[in-house]
Design a protein around this motif. Sequence first.
Motif, PDB file in Angstrom:
ATOM      1  N   ILE A  28      18.111  -0.174 101.351  1.00  6.44           N
ATOM      2  CA  ILE A  28      19.332   0.047 102.663  1.00  6.44           C
ATOM      3  C   ILE A  28      19.786   1.169 102.894  1.00  6.44           C
ATOM      4  O   ILE A  28      18.850   2.089 103.004  1.00  6.44           O
ATOM      5  CB  ILE A  28      20.584   1.301 100.751  1.00  6.44           C
ATOM      6  CG1 ILE A  28      19.841   0.437  99.667  1.00  6.44           C
ATOM      7  CG2 ILE A  28      21.454   0.943 101.360  1.00  6.44           C
ATOM      8  CD1 ILE A  28      20.936  -1.054  99.381  1.00  6.44           C
ATOM      9  N   ASN A  29      19.513   0.453 104.539  1.00  3.86           N
ATOM     10  CA  ASN A  29      19.481   1.717 105.368  1.00  3.86           C
ATOM     11  C   ASN A  29      20.464   2.818 105.658  1.00  3.86           C
ATOM     12  O   ASN A  29      21.315   2.797 104.973  1.00  3.86           O
ATOM     13  CB  ASN A  29      19.895   1.106 106.552  1.00  3.86           C
ATOM     14  CG  ASN A  29      18.423  -0.014 106.963  1.00  3.86           C
ATOM     15  OD1 ASN A  29      17.429   0.286 107.489  1.00  3.86           O
ATOM     16  ND2 ASN A  29      19.528  -1.342 107.441  1.00  3.86           N
ATOM     17  N   ALA A  30      20.191   4.202 106.384  1.00  8.73           N
ATOM     18  CA  ALA A  30      21.585   4.819 106.354  1.00  8.73           C
ATOM     19  C   ALA A  30      22.515   4.629 106.338  1.00  8.73           C
ATOM     20  O   ALA A  30      23.296   5.809 105.913  1.00  8.73           O
ATOM     21  CB  ALA A  30      20.930   6.011 107.565  1.00  8.73           C
ATOM     22  N   ASP A  31      23.166   3.841 107.350  1.00 12.60           N
ATOM     23  CA  ASP A  31      24.276   3.500 107.494  1.00 12.60           C
ATOM     24  C   ASP A  31      25.129   2.449 106.073  1.00 12.60           C
ATOM     25  O   ASP A  31      26.200   2.467 106.103  1.00 12.60           O
ATOM     26  CB  ASP A  31      24.567   2.714 108.648  1.00 12.60           C
ATOM     27  CG  ASP A  31      23.989   0.769 109.137  1.00 12.60           C
ATOM     28  OD1 ASP A  31      24.014   0.207 109.434  1.00 12.60           O
ATOM     29  OD2 ASP A  31      23.177   1.046 107.162  1.00 12.60           O
ATOM     30  N   GLY A  32      24.346   2.424 105.076  1.00 15.34           N
ATOM     31  CA  GLY A  32      24.719   1.231 103.705  1.00 15.34           C
ATOM     32  C   GLY A  32      24.314   0.322 104.264  1.00 15.34           C
ATOM     33  O   GLY A  32      24.685  -0.759 102.699  1.00 15.34           O
ATOM     34  N   SER A  33      23.727  -0.330 104.878  1.00 15.58           N
ATOM     35  CA  SER A  33      23.430  -1.563 105.305  1.00 15.58           C
ATOM     36  C   SER A  33      22.800  -2.600 104.562  1.00 15.58           C
ATOM     37  O   SER A  33      21.222  -1.521 104.104  1.00 15.58           O
ATOM     38  CB  SER A  33      23.553  -2.479 106.453  1.00 15.58           C
ATOM     39  OG  SER A  33      22.187  -2.001 107.286  1.00 15.58           O
ATOM     40  N   GLU A  34      22.799  -3.110 103.544  1.00 11.86           N
ATOM     41  CA  GLU A  34      21.472  -3.347 102.672  1.00 11.86           C
ATOM     42  C   GLU A  34      20.276  -5.044 102.861  1.00 11.86           C
ATOM     43  O   GLU A  34      20.976  -6.060 103.452  1.00 11.86           O
ATOM     44  CB  GLU A  34      21.521  -4.230 101.222  1.00 11.86           C
ATOM     45  CG  GLU A  34      20.551  -4.533 100.136  1.00 11.86           C
ATOM     46  CD  GLU A  34      21.407  -4.121  98.767  1.00 11.86           C
ATOM     47  OE1 GLU A  34      22.206  -4.144  98.514  1.00 11.86           O
ATOM     48  OE2 GLU A  34      19.924  -4.504  97.536  1.00 11.86           O
ATOM     49  N   VAL A  35      19.456  -4.644 103.189  1.00 14.82           N
ATOM     50  CA  VAL A  35      18.374  -5.497 103.986  1.00 14.82           C
ATOM     51  C   VAL A  35      17.616  -6.531 103.448  1.00 14.82           C
ATOM     52  O   VAL A  35      17.507  -5.698 102.592  1.00 14.82           O
ATOM     53  CB  VAL A  35      17.924  -4.708 105.412  1.00 14.82           C
ATOM     54  CG1 VAL A  35      19.307  -4.321 105.833  1.00 14.82           C
ATOM     55  CG2 VAL A  35      17.309  -3.565 104.916  1.00 14.82           C
TER      56      VAL A  35
END
Length: 293
Positions: free
Chosen positions: A66-73
């Motif tokens: 999960i990136n710092a902006d909340g996006s799961e990648v």
Amino acid sequence: MPVKFRKMFGLGNDFIVIDARQDSKLSAAAEPRRATALTDRKTGIGCDQLIILEACEDAMCRMRIINADGSEVGACGNATRCIGGLLFQEKPDAPEATIRTKAGLLRCFKCEDPDMITVDMGEPGLKWEQVPVSKEVDTLHCKEACEGPGLTDCACCSMGNPHATFFVDDCEKVPLQEIGHDLEHHAFFPERCNVSVVTVSKDKKSIRMRVWERGTGITLACGTGACATAVNAIRRGYVGKAENYTTEVKMDGGSLVITYAPPGSGGEKEGHVLMTGRFDTAFTGEIPDSLWG
Ligand SMILES: N[C@H](CCC[C@H](N)C(=O)O)C(=O)O
């Protein structure tokens, strides 16, 4: 019961690691509101990515990113080395450590130095629809997104996540802080992208790379970015058979050694990207109830 975490990092790219393998309720950390509260460097614990380990039937663990902006990648090379190191600490005699991510199954191997891990990052996605980009192009020479001072020459590929590699004469001079966000969100990249500005050394033995990560911003290192940079440099012939298809990618937080023998070039791992570098564990801690909510 407070939720425990490990703070780990790969060349300065740092992670909060939550182990949900024995307690699946802890996967709740992936909820964007909770994830961003944890990753926030001012009001939370702070990290570039939140990493959640889950039980997995066909690998030693599943790794969610999960990136710092909340996006799961789908992929995170530096975290993969960290979790590979963790798995070998748990099972020192395992011949390999296997990690399932959204992008696929990754295999980690021990090095002579116990603080180093080699990861087989699999095959890069070289077709336009694999990166993805918004139209059919030759991904090795994309002019579409070259909007920024000195940016005239971009190559794209996927390492399970989208990467744009801008080859420039001197990457230190690129105002990445100012242009990174707009490049990440450029319409040419329908799933956004990770942006690297790179300069190949004159002796062709190394590549200097600076990176703006999708969903996080500038980081000290990006494992998949280093892989994408090496793949694109090798595809272009900047590094080749004479160097055993191997190059050192030098980032602000340190270096990774990447090997990519293109399909048909021979070698047991041809077509796969091998990444070797350090991993570190900083400390363990407990998440305050105020952050878990
Ligand atoms: N920001 C990346 C994920 C983390 C990649 C990076 N930390 C690495 O080591 O590969 C993305 O959104 O695809």
